[in-house]
Design a protein around this motif. Structure first.
Motif, mmCIF file in Angstrom:
data_model
loop_
_atom_site.group_PDB
_atom_site.id
_atom_site.type_symbol
_atom_site.label_atom_id
_atom_site.label_comp_id
_atom_site.label_asym_id
_atom_site.label_seq_id
_atom_site.Cartn_x
_atom_site.Cartn_y
_atom_site.Cartn_z
ATOM 1 N N VAL A 43 0.888 -1.160 0.000
ATOM 2 C CA VAL A 43 0.000 0.000 0.000
ATOM 3 C C VAL A 43 0.924 1.207 0.000
ATOM 4 O O VAL A 43 1.766 1.352 0.889
ATOM 5 N N ALA A 44 0.818 2.030 -1.029
ATOM 6 C CA ALA A 44 1.595 3.262 -1.119
ATOM 7 C C ALA A 44 0.641 4.396 -0.753
ATOM 8 O O ALA A 44 -0.338 4.636 -1.452
ATOM 9 N N LEU A 45 0.914 5.065 0.356
ATOM 10 C CA LEU A 45 -0.042 6.020 0.921
ATOM 11 C C LEU A 45 0.506 7.435 0.953
ATOM 12 O O LEU A 45 1.612 7.683 1.435
ATOM 13 N N ARG A 46 -0.280 8.365 0.423
ATOM 14 C CA ARG A 46 -0.029 9.790 0.600
ATOM 15 C C ARG A 46 -1.252 10.327 1.324
ATOM 16 O O ARG A 46 -2.390 10.108 0.903
ATOM 17 N N HIS A 47 -1.001 11.022 2.437
ATOM 18 C CA HIS A 47 -2.114 11.473 3.273
ATOM 19 C C HIS A 47 -1.759 12.820 3.889
ATOM 20 O O HIS A 47 -0.597 13.050 4.249
ATOM 21 N N GLU A 49 -2.428 14.008 6.791
ATOM 22 C CA GLU A 49 -2.275 13.990 8.245
ATOM 23 C C GLU A 49 -0.880 13.513 8.654
ATOM 24 O O GLU A 49 -0.408 12.477 8.189
ATOM 25 N N ASN A 50 -0.220 14.269 9.527
ATOM 26 C CA ASN A 50 1.091 13.871 10.040
ATOM 27 C C ASN A 50 1.005 12.496 10.701
ATOM 28 O O ASN A 50 0.122 12.244 11.498
ATOM 29 N N GLY A 51 1.934 11.605 10.347
ATOM 30 C CA GLY A 51 1.999 10.292 10.976
ATOM 31 C C GLY A 51 1.016 9.267 10.451
ATOM 32 O O GLY A 51 0.953 8.154 10.984
ATOM 33 N N ALA A 52 0.260 9.591 9.417
ATOM 34 C CA ALA A 52 -0.769 8.679 8.916
ATOM 35 C C ALA A 52 -0.185 7.351 8.442
ATOM 36 O O ALA A 52 -0.720 6.285 8.750
ATOM 37 N N ALA A 53 0.909 7.404 7.715
ATOM 38 C CA ALA A 53 1.490 6.168 7.169
ATOM 39 C C ALA A 53 1.956 5.235 8.283
ATOM 40 O O ALA A 53 1.711 4.032 8.240
ATOM 41 N N ALA A 54 2.619 5.770 9.277
ATOM 42 C CA ALA A 54 3.093 4.948 10.393
ATOM 43 C C ALA A 54 1.914 4.352 11.162
ATOM 44 O O ALA A 54 1.950 3.196 11.582
ATOM 45 N N ALA A 55 0.855 5.130 11.316
ATOM 46 C CA ALA A 55 -0.317 4.653 12.056
ATOM 47 C C ALA A 55 -1.006 3.505 11.326
ATOM 48 O O ALA A 55 -1.356 2.498 11.943
ATOM 49 N N VAL A 56 -1.195 3.630 10.020
ATOM 50 C CA VAL A 56 -1.909 2.577 9.305
ATOM 51 C C VAL A 56 -1.025 1.357 9.052
ATOM 52 O O VAL A 56 -1.540 0.259 8.852
ATOM 53 N N ALA A 57 0.282 1.532 9.073
ATOM 54 C CA ALA A 57 1.180 0.378 8.917
ATOM 55 C C ALA A 57 0.949 -0.634 10.031
ATOM 56 O O ALA A 57 1.163 -1.830 9.831
ATOM 57 N N LYS A 58 0.477 -0.160 11.170
ATOM 58 C CA LYS A 58 0.221 -1.051 12.309
ATOM 59 C C LYS A 58 -1.004 -1.945 12.091
ATOM 60 O O LYS A 58 -1.118 -2.991 12.726
ATOM 61 N N VAL A 59 -1.925 -1.541 11.217
ATOM 62 C CA VAL A 59 -3.142 -2.326 10.993
ATOM 63 C C VAL A 59 -3.163 -3.002 9.634
ATOM 64 O O VAL A 59 -4.055 -3.794 9.357
ATOM 65 N N SER A 60 -2.184 -2.707 8.787
ATOM 66 C CA SER A 60 -2.132 -3.296 7.458
ATOM 67 C C SER A 60 -1.451 -4.659 7.500
ATOM 68 O O SER A 60 -0.463 -4.844 8.206
ATOM 69 N N SER A 61 -1.964 -5.581 6.697
ATOM 70 C CA SER A 61 -1.334 -6.898 6.609
ATOM 71 C C SER A 61 -0.248 -6.938 5.530
ATOM 72 O O SER A 61 0.387 -7.958 5.338
ATOM 73 N N VAL A 62 -0.047 -5.826 4.827
ATOM 74 C CA VAL A 62 0.998 -5.711 3.806
ATOM 75 C C VAL A 62 1.821 -4.463 4.097
ATOM 76 O O VAL A 62 1.376 -3.566 4.825
#
Length: 79
Positions: A43-47, A49-62
């Motif tokens: 998942v390549a994410l641009r968002h 919100e500060n810290g969004a990528a690190a936060a969702v990496a915790k719930v992503s299975s990839v």
């Protein structure tokens, strides 16, 4: 372009916040859980919100690649 050169197919969520269930209140975490359940390679994410990528990496299975999140990263710096 890089993904295409590597033989990947790209599914874009460009403007997803304006056109999807995010507009109805679905959280980013929920969206990433759903997307990762489709078994993409990454998942390549641009968002905005500060810290969004690190936060969702915790719930992503990839793996999640940060393409820029808020003032923390810029796409060219993140890659």
């Amino acid at each position: 372009m890089a993904a295409h050169h590597l033989g990947m197919r790209v599914v874009s969520g460009d403007r997803a916040g304006e056109t999807t269930s995010a507009k109805k209140g679905e959280s980013l975490h929920d969206a990433i859980r759903t997307i990762s359940s489709y078994h993409p390679h990454i998942v390549a994410l641009r968002h905005p919100e500060n810290g969004a990528a690190a936060a969702v990496a915790k719930v992503s299975s990839v793996p999640v690649i940060n393409l820029g999140d808020g003032a923390n990263q810029h796409p060219t710096q993140a890659l």
